[in-house]
Design a protein around this motif. Sequence first.
Motif, PDB file in Angstrom:
ATOM      1  N   THR A  82       0.831  -1.207   0.000  1.00  0.00           N
ATOM      2  CA  THR A  82       0.000   0.000   0.000  1.00  0.00           C
ATOM      3  C   THR A  82       0.862   1.252   0.000  1.00  0.00           C
ATOM      4  OG1 THR A  82      -1.725  -1.148   1.242  1.00  0.00           O
ATOM      5  CG2 THR A  82      -1.790   1.273   1.269  1.00  0.00           C
ATOM      6  N   LEU A  83       0.572   2.149  -0.935  1.00  0.00           N
ATOM      7  CA  LEU A  83       1.242   3.452  -0.965  1.00  0.00           C
ATOM      8  C   LEU A  83       0.507   4.395  -0.023  1.00  0.00           C
ATOM      9  CD1 LEU A  83       3.162   5.646  -2.098  1.00  0.00           C
ATOM     10  CD2 LEU A  83       1.503   5.946  -3.971  1.00  0.00           C
ATOM     11  N   PHE A  84       1.258   5.051   0.837  1.00  0.00           N
ATOM     12  CA  PHE A  84       0.697   6.039   1.750  1.00  0.00           C
ATOM     13  C   PHE A  84       1.136   7.426   1.321  1.00  0.00           C
ATOM     14  CE2 PHE A  84       0.774   2.128   4.114  1.00  0.00           C
ATOM     15  CZ  PHE A  84      -0.490   2.117   4.674  1.00  0.00           C
ATOM     16  N   VAL A  85       0.193   8.359   1.359  1.00  0.00           N
ATOM     17  CA  VAL A  85       0.488   9.775   1.160  1.00  0.00           C
ATOM     18  C   VAL A  85       0.167  10.443   2.485  1.00  0.00           C
ATOM     19  CG1 VAL A  85      -0.115  11.875  -0.092  1.00  0.00           C
ATOM     20  CG2 VAL A  85       0.013   9.689  -1.315  1.00  0.00           C
ATOM     21  N   VAL A  86       1.147  11.128   3.039  1.00  0.00           N
ATOM     22  CA  VAL A  86       0.992  11.723   4.367  1.00  0.00           C
ATOM     23  C   VAL A  86       1.004  13.246   4.270  1.00  0.00           C
ATOM     24  CG1 VAL A  86       1.992   9.733   5.544  1.00  0.00           C
ATOM     25  CG2 VAL A  86       3.486  11.606   4.840  1.00  0.00           C
ATOM     26  N   TYR A  87       0.263  13.873   5.182  1.00  0.00           N
ATOM     27  CA  TYR A  87       0.307  15.334   5.273  1.00  0.00           C
ATOM     28  C   TYR A  87       0.110  15.773   6.710  1.00  0.00           C
ATOM     29  CZ  TYR A  87      -4.809  15.646   5.683  1.00  0.00           C
ATOM     30  OH  TYR A  87      -6.109  15.544   6.117  1.00  0.00           O
ATOM     31  N   CYS A  88       0.542  16.994   6.967  1.00  0.00           N
ATOM     32  CA  CYS A  88       0.335  17.610   8.283  1.00  0.00           C
ATOM     33  C   CYS A  88      -0.181  19.031   8.047  1.00  0.00           C
ATOM     34  CB  CYS A  88       1.607  17.568   9.132  1.00  0.00           C
ATOM     35  SG  CYS A  88       3.012  18.422   8.413  1.00  0.00           S
ATOM     36  N   ALA A  89       0.140  19.946   8.932  1.00  0.00           N
ATOM     37  CA  ALA A  89      -0.415  21.298   8.860  1.00  0.00           C
ATOM     38  C   ALA A  89       0.054  22.066   7.629  1.00  0.00           C
ATOM     39  CB  ALA A  89      -0.065  22.074  10.128  1.00  0.00           C
ATOM     40  N   ALA A  99       6.253  11.172   9.908  1.00  0.00           N
ATOM     41  CA  ALA A  99       5.413  10.040   9.506  1.00  0.00           C
ATOM     42  C   ALA A  99       6.040   9.288   8.344  1.00  0.00           C
ATOM     43  CB  ALA A  99       4.026  10.535   9.122  1.00  0.00           C
ATOM     44  N   ALA A 100       6.530  10.018   7.354  1.00  0.00           N
ATOM     45  CA  ALA A 100       7.149   9.378   6.193  1.00  0.00           C
ATOM     46  C   ALA A 100       8.361   8.559   6.608  1.00  0.00           C
ATOM     47  CB  ALA A 100       7.526  10.428   5.157  1.00  0.00           C
ATOM     48  N   LEU A 101       9.148   9.091   7.522  1.00  0.00           N
ATOM     49  CA  LEU A 101      10.318   8.360   8.002  1.00  0.00           C
ATOM     50  C   LEU A 101       9.898   7.086   8.731  1.00  0.00           C
ATOM     51  CD1 LEU A 101      13.352   8.117   8.401  1.00  0.00           C
ATOM     52  CD2 LEU A 101      13.130   9.626  10.401  1.00  0.00           C
ATOM     53  N   ARG A 102       8.889   7.170   9.575  1.00  0.00           N
ATOM     54  CA  ARG A 102       8.406   5.977  10.291  1.00  0.00           C
ATOM     55  C   ARG A 102       7.916   4.920   9.292  1.00  0.00           C
ATOM     56  NH1 ARG A 102       6.468   6.103  15.913  1.00  0.00           N
ATOM     57  NH2 ARG A 102       7.334   7.950  16.888  1.00  0.00           N
ATOM     58  N   GLY A 107       9.329  -0.217   5.998  1.00  0.00           N
ATOM     59  CA  GLY A 107       9.354  -0.801   4.661  1.00  0.00           C
ATOM     60  C   GLY A 107       8.142  -0.459   3.818  1.00  0.00           C
ATOM     61  N   ARG A 108       7.410   0.582   4.193  1.00  0.00           N
ATOM     62  CA  ARG A 108       6.188   0.968   3.492  1.00  0.00           C
ATOM     63  C   ARG A 108       6.461   2.043   2.445  1.00  0.00           C
ATOM     64  NH1 ARG A 108       1.400  -1.393   4.734  1.00  0.00           N
ATOM     65  NH2 ARG A 108       1.620  -2.752   6.518  1.00  0.00           N
ATOM     66  N   PRO A 109       5.845   1.928   1.254  1.00  0.00           N
ATOM     67  CA  PRO A 109       5.956   2.986   0.247  1.00  0.00           C
ATOM     68  C   PRO A 109       5.247   4.244   0.756  1.00  0.00           C
ATOM     69  CG  PRO A 109       4.987   0.978  -0.701  1.00  0.00           C
ATOM     70  CD  PRO A 109       5.046   0.796   0.786  1.00  0.00           C
TER      71      PRO A 109
END
Length: 130
Positions: A82-89, A99-102, A107-109
Motif C-alpha cells: 500500500t502506498l501512503f500519502v501523508v500530510y500535516c499542517a 510520519a514518512a520516516l516511520r 518498509g512501506r511505500p
Amino acid sequence: MSVVSETAAASAADAVAHFSRKLSVETDCWDVHASMRDGAADFVLLDVRTAALYAASHVPGATNLPHREIDQARMAAWPAETLFVVYCAGPHCNGADKAALRLARLGRPVKIMIGGMTGWVDDGLKLDRL
C-alpha cells in the motif's frame, strides 16, 4: 552574470535524476485531489496530525493516524504494498516528514503531500470537519 546564473545549472542527466527522485517521495495537493475526485486514488491518504486537529478540519477522504502512533501493529491493517500519502499542517510543520520516516523504516511505500493543509486551502480546495 546574474545571481541565478553564477552557479551553473545541473546537466540534463543530473536534473532528470534529481527531479525523478524528488517526485518519487512527494506529490502535491492538486494531484491528490484530482486522483481522489476521479476515483483513481491508488493510495491511502493519512492525516498525521492529532485527532483534535483532524476533527476540526481535514482533507476529504483522509484517515487520521498521528505520526507518533505509526508502528508495525497499526500498519498491519493495510497490505505491505500500500502506498501512503501523508500530510500535516503545512510547510511549517515536520509531522509529515516524521510520519514518512516511520513508514519508510517499516518498509512501506510513502510520499509526502507537499503543502499539507495550508497548500490544500491555498489551492482553493474544500476541507471536511467531523
